[in-house]
Enzyme design. Structure first.
Site, short mmCIF file in Angstrom:
data_model
loop_
_atom_site.label_atom_id
_atom_site.label_comp_id
_atom_site.label_asym_id
_atom_site.label_seq_id
_atom_site.Cartn_x
_atom_site.Cartn_y
_atom_site.Cartn_z
N CYS A 72 41.25 139.83 41.62
CA CYS A 72 41.21 140.25 40.21
C CYS A 72 39.82 140.74 39.82
O CYS A 72 38.81 140.36 40.43
CB CYS A 72 41.55 139.07 39.31
SG CYS A 72 43.23 138.47 39.47
N GLU A 74 38.06 139.93 37.21
CA GLU A 74 37.16 138.86 36.73
C GLU A 74 36.38 138.26 37.90
O GLU A 74 35.20 137.96 37.80
CB GLU A 74 37.96 137.75 36.04
CG GLU A 74 38.65 138.16 34.76
CD GLU A 74 40.05 138.72 34.97
OE1 GLU A 74 40.28 139.37 36.02
OE2 GLU A 74 40.89 138.52 34.10
N1 THU Z 1 44.62 141.22 37.51
C1 THU Z 1 43.30 141.15 37.18
O1 THU Z 1 42.45 141.84 37.77
N2 THU Z 1 42.94 140.30 36.21
C2 THU Z 1 43.80 139.57 35.47
O2 THU Z 1 43.37 138.85 34.59
C3 THU Z 1 45.23 139.63 35.72
C4 THU Z 1 45.65 140.43 36.89
C5 THU Z 1 45.02 142.16 38.55
C6 THU Z 1 45.49 141.56 39.84
C7 THU Z 1 46.35 142.68 40.38
O3 THU Z 1 45.52 143.62 41.03
C8 THU Z 1 46.92 143.33 39.13
O4 THU Z 1 46.07 142.97 38.07
C9 THU Z 1 48.35 142.94 38.82
O5 THU Z 1 48.48 141.56 38.81
#
Ligand code: THU
Length: 160
Positions: A72, A74
């Site tokens: 993710c 974050e």
């Molecule tokens: N994702 C994030 O980068 N941050 C979040 O807070 C929620 C989900 C990303 C993970 C994945 O690459 C995509 O969003 C779908 O879940």
């Protein structure tokens, strides 16, 4: 039996109500959605961390054909901040999500693993890390990462 209650709080702002510095951090997070590598979900997440010395560290979600290998926004951001600036507390982290041609109406909710990493980043520096979640309709502001993960798990819990 006793019922216990966990309370947390956040504030909902319009962009105009935010400080110049919060707005600038959110704009960096929004810009970073363009650098997301998300060919599988097409859900582009950008993040920007403001460090105590004023440095801004940025990241985006990075996916992989072996799905669980991705990460993710974050965590790419906080790990980059902590790896490159291990002595700098993170004062604030802004996050924005873009999909289907537009930023999400609602502020994106960080996943549980990211909340856990936010909590430890906050805890290791012993000072609050504000979290700003951008949505087209509102920006949610948490005064500290712990407000996103009350009753969290800390290093001290390993000692039993
Ligand atoms: N994702 C994030 O980068 N941050 C979040 O807070 C929620 C989900 C990303 C993970 C994945 O690459 C995509 O969003 C779908 O879940």
């Amino acid at each position: 039996m006793k019922k216990l209650c966990i309370k947390t709080s956040l504030a909902s702002y319009s962009m105009e109500e935010l400080s110049e510095s919060d707005r600038a951090l959110i704009l960096e997070a929004k810009e970073m959605t363009k650098k997301s590598y998300s060919p599988y979900s097409h859900f582009q997440v950008g993040a920007a961390a403001l460090l105590a010395d004023g440095t801004i560290v940025k990241g985006s979600n990075q996916e992989n054909a072996a799905y669980p290998s991705g990460l993710c926004a974050e965590r790419t951001t906080l790990f980059a901040a902590n790896a490159n600036h291990p002595d700098q507390p993170v004062k604030a982290l802004a996050i924005a999500c873009f999909t289907a041609g537009h930023f999400t109406e609602e502020p994106g909710a960080p996943c549980g693993s990211c909340r856990q990493v936010m909590l430890e980043t906050e805890h290791r520096f012993g000072q609050p890390m504000r979290v700003l979640l951008y949505g087209e309709k509102a920006v949610y502001v948490f005064d500290k990462a712990e407000d996103l993960l009350p009753y969290g798990f800390f290093a001290e819990d390993l000692e039993g």
